[in-house]
Design a protein around this motif. Structure first.
Motif, PDB file in Angstrom:
ATOM      1  N   PHE A 106      36.652   0.624  -2.262  1.00 59.84           N
ATOM      2  CA  PHE A 106      36.763  -0.758  -2.749  1.00 59.84           C
ATOM      3  C   PHE A 106      35.871  -1.693  -1.930  1.00 59.84           C
ATOM      4  N   ALA A 107      35.920  -1.540  -0.592  1.00 56.99           N
ATOM      5  CA  ALA A 107      35.165  -2.440   0.292  1.00 56.99           C
ATOM      6  C   ALA A 107      33.654  -2.266   0.119  1.00 56.99           C
ATOM      7  N   TYR A 108      33.204  -1.014   0.014  1.00 59.44           N
ATOM      8  CA  TYR A 108      31.754  -0.758  -0.119  1.00 59.44           C
ATOM      9  C   TYR A 108      31.252  -1.136  -1.510  1.00 59.44           C
ATOM     10  N   ARG A 109      32.077  -0.956  -2.507  1.00 59.01           N
ATOM     11  CA  ARG A 109      31.662  -1.303  -3.872  1.00 59.01           C
ATOM     12  C   ARG A 109      31.496  -2.817  -4.015  1.00 59.01           C
ATOM     13  N   LYS A 110      32.420  -3.536  -3.376  1.00 56.39           N
ATOM     14  CA  LYS A 110      32.413  -5.002  -3.473  1.00 56.39           C
ATOM     15  C   LYS A 110      31.110  -5.603  -2.929  1.00 56.39           C
ATOM     16  N   LEU A 111      30.527  -4.886  -1.980  1.00 53.73           N
ATOM     17  CA  LEU A 111      29.317  -5.364  -1.309  1.00 53.73           C
ATOM     18  C   LEU A 111      28.188  -5.685  -2.290  1.00 53.73           C
ATOM     19  N   THR A 112      27.998  -4.828  -3.299  1.00 60.27           N
ATOM     20  CA  THR A 112      26.873  -5.033  -4.231  1.00 60.27           C
ATOM     21  C   THR A 112      27.333  -5.297  -5.663  1.00 60.27           C
ATOM     22  N   GLN A 113      28.651  -5.303  -5.870  1.00 58.52           N
ATOM     23  CA  GLN A 113      29.152  -5.377  -7.252  1.00 58.52           C
ATOM     24  C   GLN A 113      28.595  -6.575  -8.022  1.00 58.52           C
ATOM     25  N   SER A 114      28.531  -7.721  -7.356  1.00 61.31           N
ATOM     26  CA  SER A 114      28.090  -8.935  -8.067  1.00 61.31           C
ATOM     27  C   SER A 114      26.642  -8.790  -8.564  1.00 61.31           C
ATOM     28  N   TRP A 115      25.830  -8.015  -7.847  1.00 66.39           N
ATOM     29  CA  TRP A 115      24.440  -7.792  -8.267  1.00 66.39           C
ATOM     30  C   TRP A 115      24.362  -7.136  -9.637  1.00 66.39           C
ATOM     31  N   PHE A 116      25.380  -6.339  -9.956  1.00 66.50           N
ATOM     32  CA  PHE A 116      25.309  -5.516 -11.162  1.00 66.50           C
ATOM     33  C   PHE A 116      26.187  -6.035 -12.295  1.00 66.50           C
ATOM     34  N   MET A 117      26.737  -7.246 -12.125  1.00 63.70           N
ATOM     35  CA  MET A 117      27.571  -7.796 -13.193  1.00 63.70           C
ATOM     36  C   MET A 117      26.688  -8.428 -14.273  1.00 63.70           C
ATOM     37  N   PRO A 118      27.140  -8.371 -15.538  1.00 64.97           N
ATOM     38  CA  PRO A 118      26.297  -8.866 -16.638  1.00 64.97           C
ATOM     39  C   PRO A 118      25.768 -10.283 -16.419  1.00 64.97           C
ATOM     40  N   GLN A 119      26.634 -11.207 -15.908  1.00 66.96           N
ATOM     41  CA  GLN A 119      26.159 -12.595 -15.765  1.00 66.96           C
ATOM     42  C   GLN A 119      25.003 -12.700 -14.762  1.00 66.96           C
ATOM     43  N   ASN A 120      25.008 -11.838 -13.758  1.00 63.93           N
ATOM     44  CA  ASN A 120      23.940 -11.852 -12.764  1.00 63.93           C
ATOM     45  C   ASN A 120      22.671 -11.182 -13.275  1.00 63.93           C
ATOM     46  N   LEU A 121      22.873 -10.173 -14.113  1.00 65.55           N
ATOM     47  CA  LEU A 121      21.722  -9.434 -14.635  1.00 65.55           C
ATOM     48  C   LEU A 121      20.916 -10.273 -15.625  1.00 65.55           C
ATOM     49  N   LYS A 122      21.572 -11.282 -16.216  1.00 64.92           N
ATOM     50  CA  LYS A 122      20.864 -12.147 -17.189  1.00 64.92           C
ATOM     51  C   LYS A 122      19.568 -12.697 -16.606  1.00 64.92           C
ATOM     52  N   LYS A 123      19.606 -13.020 -15.307  1.00 61.65           N
ATOM     53  CA  LYS A 123      18.402 -13.625 -14.708  1.00 61.65           C
ATOM     54  C   LYS A 123      17.254 -12.616 -14.590  1.00 61.65           C
ATOM     55  N   LEU A 124      17.564 -11.318 -14.742  1.00 55.93           N
ATOM     56  CA  LEU A 124      16.512 -10.296 -14.689  1.00 55.93           C
ATOM     57  C   LEU A 124      15.929  -9.999 -16.063  1.00 55.93           C
ATOM     58  N   GLU A 125      16.603 -10.509 -17.110  1.00 55.56           N
ATOM     59  CA  GLU A 125      16.262 -10.063 -18.471  1.00 55.56           C
ATOM     60  C   GLU A 125      14.790 -10.300 -18.817  1.00 55.56           C
ATOM     61  N   ALA A 126      14.279 -11.483 -18.513  1.00 57.20           N
ATOM     62  CA  ALA A 126      12.882 -11.801 -18.895  1.00 57.20           C
ATOM     63  C   ALA A 126      11.912 -10.871 -18.170  1.00 57.20           C
ATOM     64  N   ARG A 127      12.170 -10.621 -16.892  1.00 58.41           N
ATOM     65  CA  ARG A 127      11.286  -9.749 -16.109  1.00 58.41           C
ATOM     66  C   ARG A 127      11.354  -8.301 -16.631  1.00 58.41           C
ATOM     67  N   ILE A 128      12.561  -7.840 -16.979  1.00 56.58           N
ATOM     68  CA  ILE A 128      12.696  -6.470 -17.494  1.00 56.58           C
ATOM     69  C   ILE A 128      11.963  -6.341 -18.834  1.00 56.58           C
ATOM     70  N   ARG A 129      12.039  -7.402 -19.633  1.00 55.54           N
ATOM     71  CA  ARG A 129      11.347  -7.373 -20.945  1.00 55.54           C
ATOM     72  C   ARG A 129       9.832  -7.270 -20.743  1.00 55.54           C
ATOM     73  N   GLU A 130       9.341  -7.973 -19.754  1.00 59.91           N
ATOM     74  CA  GLU A 130       7.912  -7.933 -19.429  1.00 59.91           C
ATOM     75  C   GLU A 130       7.510  -6.496 -19.020  1.00 59.91           C
ATOM     76  N   ILE A 131       8.344  -5.871 -18.194  1.00 54.84           N
ATOM     77  CA  ILE A 131       8.067  -4.493 -17.743  1.00 54.84           C
ATOM     78  C   ILE A 131       8.087  -3.548 -18.952  1.00 54.84           C
ATOM     79  N   ALA A 132       9.101  -3.714 -19.817  1.00 58.54           N
ATOM     80  CA  ALA A 132       9.216  -2.857 -21.007  1.00 58.54           C
ATOM     81  C   ALA A 132       7.979  -2.999 -21.899  1.00 58.54           C
ATOM     82  N   LYS A 133       7.551  -4.237 -22.120  1.00 60.95           N
ATOM     83  CA  LYS A 133       6.374  -4.466 -22.981  1.00 60.95           C
ATOM     84  C   LYS A 133       5.132  -3.791 -22.400  1.00 60.95           C
ATOM     85  N   GLY A 134       5.024  -3.826 -21.078  1.00 55.44           N
ATOM     86  CA  GLY A 134       3.888  -3.169 -20.421  1.00 55.44           C
ATOM     87  C   GLY A 134       3.852  -1.676 -20.727  1.00 55.44           C
ATOM     88  N   PHE A 135       5.014  -1.027 -20.660  1.00 56.07           N
ATOM     89  CA  PHE A 135       5.064   0.413 -20.940  1.00 56.07           C
ATOM     90  C   PHE A 135       4.809   0.699 -22.416  1.00 56.07           C
TER      91      PHE A 135
END
Length: 423
Positions: A106-135
């Motif tokens: 529980f303690a170790y998971r909590k350390l990075t959990q927020s990084w992987f939550m959907p609301q946090n990942l939204k800010k990566l969406e545009a960059r991931i789309r750019e990477i996908a388009k490149g491939f």
């Protein structure tokens, strides 16, 4: 007791590469011996959990069925003995979330959990789309032929997670090679020595060398991020604290290793396997092409279909009973995810690939406290890739026989040659 020939099949890396043999073995077990013990040569006996409901029941009870007490993946007796000698009695070469029970898990998971939550990942969406388009642009420039696994599926999720982690692009080929050595240790095309494994010593020497190279790499990264933290996952791990103590060295290194391997390999396998299934099922490809709203259900079906993680092991922390069988404290159990994901009681026509399958309660990400931390990122990467690729992909077929890797733990396609037409 499971018949010897079936017990040998469900541990054989070559049976997973073949696909059909292992599917047949698990289908027989689900029907005749849904919860029984296997005694394959060279391994401690273990219960094989083949039914969807039983896998969920084990995953739900984290206090009763532990991850950390015994090896978390199927390990031969001889290798287990040598690992314990090396690791001061512990059965684990690494100690990531997968090898932990509470309170540490529980303690170790909590350390990075927020990084992987959907609301946090939204800010990566545009960059991931750019990477996908490149491939996808690169795929369009390849003249209508490529190996989709090697040219796109392996590289796109790798680039995403390395950017999240903070690994420079120039080191990505090294990270891919090390990941494939780790998960493909039984595959002569992928393992460190590019040869058949002779014995326990050889197996352990190869895996140990690969883990050692990862540790050397991430030690340097830890020093750098402690001196100059950045907005990346490596800085969270390097400077993370559990209680008021920094992470233990083994735990920190293991955190990096699981992010740098599981963080892309499972997504790569699912992406490559999902396209392979479309190429083999032109009717499903046409259905998906004509209705983009099916992308989410196609994604879930790809995950169910490929089930990249084939098993995790648990051990009983107390005497208990399950499926009418008495389980003794310390008994080892194999949770077979591909079997759960072909369970006829849960999935109608489970051996058919359907882009519109609903509901689709697959167990490919695990369940409960140990459910995959990166599942939302993996789904988002795949959704974005298909949103960008499908409108441009006009025709698709296999251009040769795809191949799966030889592995009984994490296994997916290693080659998917296709010919295609894009605009």
């Amino acid at each position: 007791m499971i018949p010897q020939e079936i017990a040998q099949t469900i541990i054989d890396p070559k049976a997973y590469a073949d696909g059909v043999r292992v599917d047949d073995a698990f289908a027989r077990l689900r029907k005749d011996m849904p919860f029984a013990q296997a005694h394959p040569e060279g391994f401690d006996p273990f219960w094989v959990v083949t039914k969807h409901a039983d896998i969920l029941a084990v995953e739900r009870q984290n206090e009763l069925f532990h991850n950390g007490d015994r090896a978390t993946t199927l390990t031969p007796i001889e290798v287990d003995r040598k690992v314990r000698e090396m690791m001061g009695g512990s059965p684990h070469l690494v100690r990531s979330l997968v090898q932990m029970d509470n309170p540490d898990h529980f303690a170790y998971r909590k350390l990075t959990q927020s990084w992987f939550m959907p609301q946090n990942l939204k800010k990566l969406e545009a960059r991931i789309r750019e990477i996908a388009k490149g491939f996808i642009d690169r795929m369009a420039d390849m003249g209508g032929n490529c190996d989709f696994a090697r040219d796109v599926a392996f590289l796109y999720p790798l680039h995403v997670i390395m950017e999240v982690l903070g690994v420079p692009e120039s080191d990505e080929p090294r990270m891919l090679k090390l990941t494939q050595e780790l998960f493909g240790s039984a595959d002569p095309d992928l393992n460190r020595n590019r040869a058949e494994i002779a014995d326990a010593d050889a197996a352990l020497a190869q895996i140990g060398a690969t883990v050692g190279e990862f540790i050397e790499y991430f030690n340097a990264m830890t020093e750098d991020r402690r001196a100059c933290p950045r907005d990346d996952l490596a800085s969270v791990i390097a400077n993370g604290q559990i209680g008021d103590q920094p992470l233990g060295h083994l735990e920190a290194m293991s955190y990096y290793i699981i992010a740098a391997t599981a963080g892309h390999d499972t997504t790569s396998n699912t992406t490559a396997g999902g396209l392979w299934a479309l190429a083999e099922n032109p009717g499903e490809f046409a259905k998906l092409k004509s209705d983009a709203s099916l992308i989410p259900s196609y994604l879930e079906e790809s995950i169910r279909w490929v089930t990249p993680v084939k098993h995790f092991m648990r051990s009983a922390a107390a005497d208990t009973e399950m499926h009418g069988q008495k389980i003794a404290k310390g008994d080892w159990m194999m949770l077979s995810y591909p079997s759960g994901n072909r369970d006829e009681d849960v999935f109608e026509d489970p051996f058919a690939f359907r882009v519109d399958r609903s509901p689709n309660k697959h167990v490919a990400f695990g369940y409960g406290a140990h459910v995959c931390l990166g599942q939302h990122l993996g789904r988002m990467e795949m959704r974005i890739l298909w949103e960008e690729l499908l409108p441009r992909l006009e025709a698709l077929e296999l251009a040769g026989a795809p191949k799966r890797m030889e592995a009984n733990f994490v296994c997916g396609p290693k080659s998917v040659p296709i010919s295609y037409r894009m605009h």
